[in-house]
Design an enzyme around this catalytic site. Structure first.
Site, PDB file in Angstrom:
ATOM      1  N   HIS A   1      -9.835   2.347   1.021  1.00 36.15           N
ATOM      2  CA  HIS A   1      -8.391   2.189   0.825  1.00 36.15           C
ATOM      3  C   HIS A   1      -8.119   1.821  -0.627  1.00 36.15           C
ATOM      4  CE1 HIS A   1      -4.297   1.405   1.372  1.00 36.15           C
ATOM      5  NE2 HIS A   1      -4.313   0.534   2.372  1.00 36.15           N
TER       6      HIS A   1
ATOM      7  N   GLU B   1       0.315   4.711  14.061  1.00 40.37           N
ATOM      8  CA  GLU B   1       0.643   5.913  13.291  1.00 40.37           C
ATOM      9  C   GLU B   1       0.555   7.158  14.162  1.00 40.37           C
ATOM     10  OE1 GLU B   1      -0.277   8.124   9.029  1.00 40.37           O
ATOM     11  OE2 GLU B   1      -1.628   6.519   9.707  1.00 40.37           O
TER      12      GLU B   1
ATOM     13  N   HIS C   1      -1.925   7.788   6.741  1.00 37.97           N
ATOM     14  CA  HIS C   1      -2.284   6.502   6.146  1.00 37.97           C
ATOM     15  C   HIS C   1      -3.650   6.090   6.683  1.00 37.97           C
ATOM     16  CE1 HIS C   1      -1.750   2.720   4.164  1.00 37.97           C
ATOM     17  NE2 HIS C   1      -1.815   2.040   5.287  1.00 37.97           N
TER      18      HIS C   1
ATOM     19  N   PHE D   1       1.740  -3.735   3.989  1.00 39.66           N
ATOM     20  CA  PHE D   1       2.177  -5.060   4.416  1.00 39.66           C
ATOM     21  C   PHE D   1       3.667  -5.239   4.111  1.00 39.66           C
ATOM     22  CE2 PHE D   1      -2.058  -7.655   4.223  1.00 39.66           C
ATOM     23  CZ  PHE D   1      -2.516  -6.948   5.311  1.00 39.66           C
TER      24      PHE D   1
ATOM     25  N   LYS E   1      -9.388   8.297   3.737  1.00 37.94           N
ATOM     26  CA  LYS E   1      -9.921   6.950   3.511  1.00 37.94           C
ATOM     27  C   LYS E   1     -11.315   6.773   4.116  1.00 37.94           C
ATOM     28  CE  LYS E   1      -5.476   4.527   3.037  1.00 37.94           C
ATOM     29  NZ  LYS E   1      -4.558   5.662   3.231  1.00 37.94           N
TER      30      LYS E   1
ATOM     31  N   CYS F   1       0.804  -1.220   0.000  1.00 37.28           N
ATOM     32  CA  CYS F   1       0.000   0.000   0.000  1.00 37.28           C
ATOM     33  C   CYS F   1       0.836   1.269   0.000  1.00 37.28           C
ATOM     34  CB  CYS F   1      -0.963  -0.022   1.175  1.00 37.28           C
ATOM     35  SG  CYS F   1      -2.109  -1.426   1.062  1.00 37.28           S
TER      36      CYS F   1
END
Length: 421
Positions: free
Chosen positions: A348, A322, A311, A407, A343, A171
């Site tokens: 996403h 985060e 994010h 990931f 988002k 991502c």
């Protein structure tokens, strides 16, 4: 901090295909007005699936943007990237097919980012073979599923001959296309770079796979509020799809051709947690290093940042980590700057998300408007920053940061600034 990159890199073009609007103006207007693109999935049967919602691109007819032959040769993730790139080139005033182009085609690079590439085609084809419905594959099968053909189709259609790369860093892919584009310019391998992200991976296979990692929200009864970044009741992210593109140029090239300059790219960075294939490091060490390095490249101090497009995927662990990373790096200034996750509106977009979210940062810098974090309903004491809850607001934004984490412990950050000569 001492600036480590050489020369100015500017953004001269933008394009977007998103669940809340096609075209940058429609996308930004929907963000500012607080619209959501998350709905029930209707493109396939979800009866036996644990997740029945996603943020899909709506009212998209590829033949409205390209000829039918080209549309047939591309999977949706490529189509979305192509349409975004076409809009960005037009916005930048660059037509490589002109008899005398403003930038030579061999000096225009392209970097394409995607996570899943043509996985939906793979699933459909395998299903057909397994059931006996198909005894052979479509002649275009391979060229529709491999990620690099997204860049190739744009290059072929636009007559490009410069560097071409495909990025797949989970991502973080979208943001990393921009970092790679900046590196190509800094190394004088191009005068302009089209940085593109494209994703269209919503299918039973990915839903089941991501559900197996407990990553997806199963708030099927309330799609509009399913994506809840930094909210106490968040329970996973919502899959999205779309495309985004920005044009990076050397400032000298843009000025020589009197191009409109949207903003300056002043910093970028990439790092890895080296910790786990799906979970971020609990102390956010990779995220901290990445944000810090982007500040170092930009040559600015943390307290010069006005806004962070986080994010913020709406996962229980990721959002908290985060926030901890932002607090660790920005210290007291973390409570003075604005942090939002778009988002909540778009879901996403994975490989496309880093680019579309950078566009949100560029628009914030251009218009001095902070896009909101939708669905801030129940406060989370561990997430106590200014998340611009539910409604956009006017605020001076000179410098904006964009974060993308994925990931494998992938981390990417960049910084954009109001342009001045």
């Amino acid at each position: 901090m001492e600036k480590t990159n050489n020369g100015k890199i500017v953004i001269t073009g933008m394009g977007a295909v998103t669940p809340i609007g096609i075209g940058v103006d429609n996308y930004w207007k929907s963000l500012v007005e607080g619209r959501t693109g998350v709905t029930e999935i209707t493109s396939f049967d979800t009866t036996d699936l644990p997740v029945k919602i996603a943020a899909m691109v709506k009212d998209f007819k590829p033949e409205d943007y390209m000829d039918k032959k080209l549309a047939r040769e591309m999977e949706p993730f490529m189509q979305y990237g192509y349409v975004a790139a076409d809009e960005a080139l037009k916005d930048a005033g660059i037509d490589p097919l002109q008899e005398t182009p403003v930038i030579a085609p061999e000096r225009i690079g392209i970097v394409f980012g995607t996570v899943f590439a043509g996985i939906t085609n793979v699933e459909d084809t395998e299903k057909g073979i397994a059931t006996g419905a198909h005894t052979k594959t479509n002649p275009r099968f391979i060229t529709k599923i491999i990620g690099n053909i997204g860049a190739a189709q744009i290059a072929i259609a636009k007559g490009l001959h410069g560097p071409s790369y495909t990025i797949s860093t989970a991502c973080s892919s979208g943001l990393d296309t921009i970092s790679m584009g900046a590196m190509l310019l800094n190394e004088d391998l191009a005068d302009a770079v089209i940085c593109v992200g494209g994703e269209a991976a919503t299918c039973p296979l990915t839903i089941l796979g991501l559900s197996g990692t407990h990553a997806l929200s199963q708030r099927n009864d309330d799609p509009a509020t399913a994506s809840r970044p930094f909210d106490a009741e968040r329970n996973g992210f919502v899959m999205g799809e779309g495309g985004g593109a920005i044009i990076l140029e050397k400032e000298s090239v843009a000025k020589a051709r009197n191009a409109k300059i949207h903003a300056e790219l002043i910093g970028y960075a990439n790092s890895t947690d080296g910790f786990h294939v799906t979970s971020p490091h609990p102390d956010g060490i990779g995220a901290i290093f990445c944000m810090q390095h982007s500040l170092q490249v930009a040559g600015i101090e943390p307290d010069e940042v006005d806004y962070i497009n986080a994010h913020g995927t709406s996962t229980p662990k990721g959002d908290v980590i985060e926030v901890k990373a932002i607090k660790s790096l920005f210290k007291d200034h973390a409570y003075k700057l604005a942090v939002s996750s778009t988002k909540g509106a778009t879901g996403h977009l994975m490989g496309a998300g880093g680019v579309t979210e950078t566009i949100a940062c560029i628009k914030a810098v251009e218009e001095d408007i902070l896009p909101p974090t939708l669905n801030q309903i129940t406060p989370d004491p561990e997430c106590d920053l200014d998340f611009v809850p539910n409604c956009s607001r006017s605020s001076t934004v000179n410098i904006a940061m964009c974060n993308a984490f994925g990931f494998g412990g992938q981390n990417a950050s960049l910084l954009v600034k109001k342009y001045s000569e």
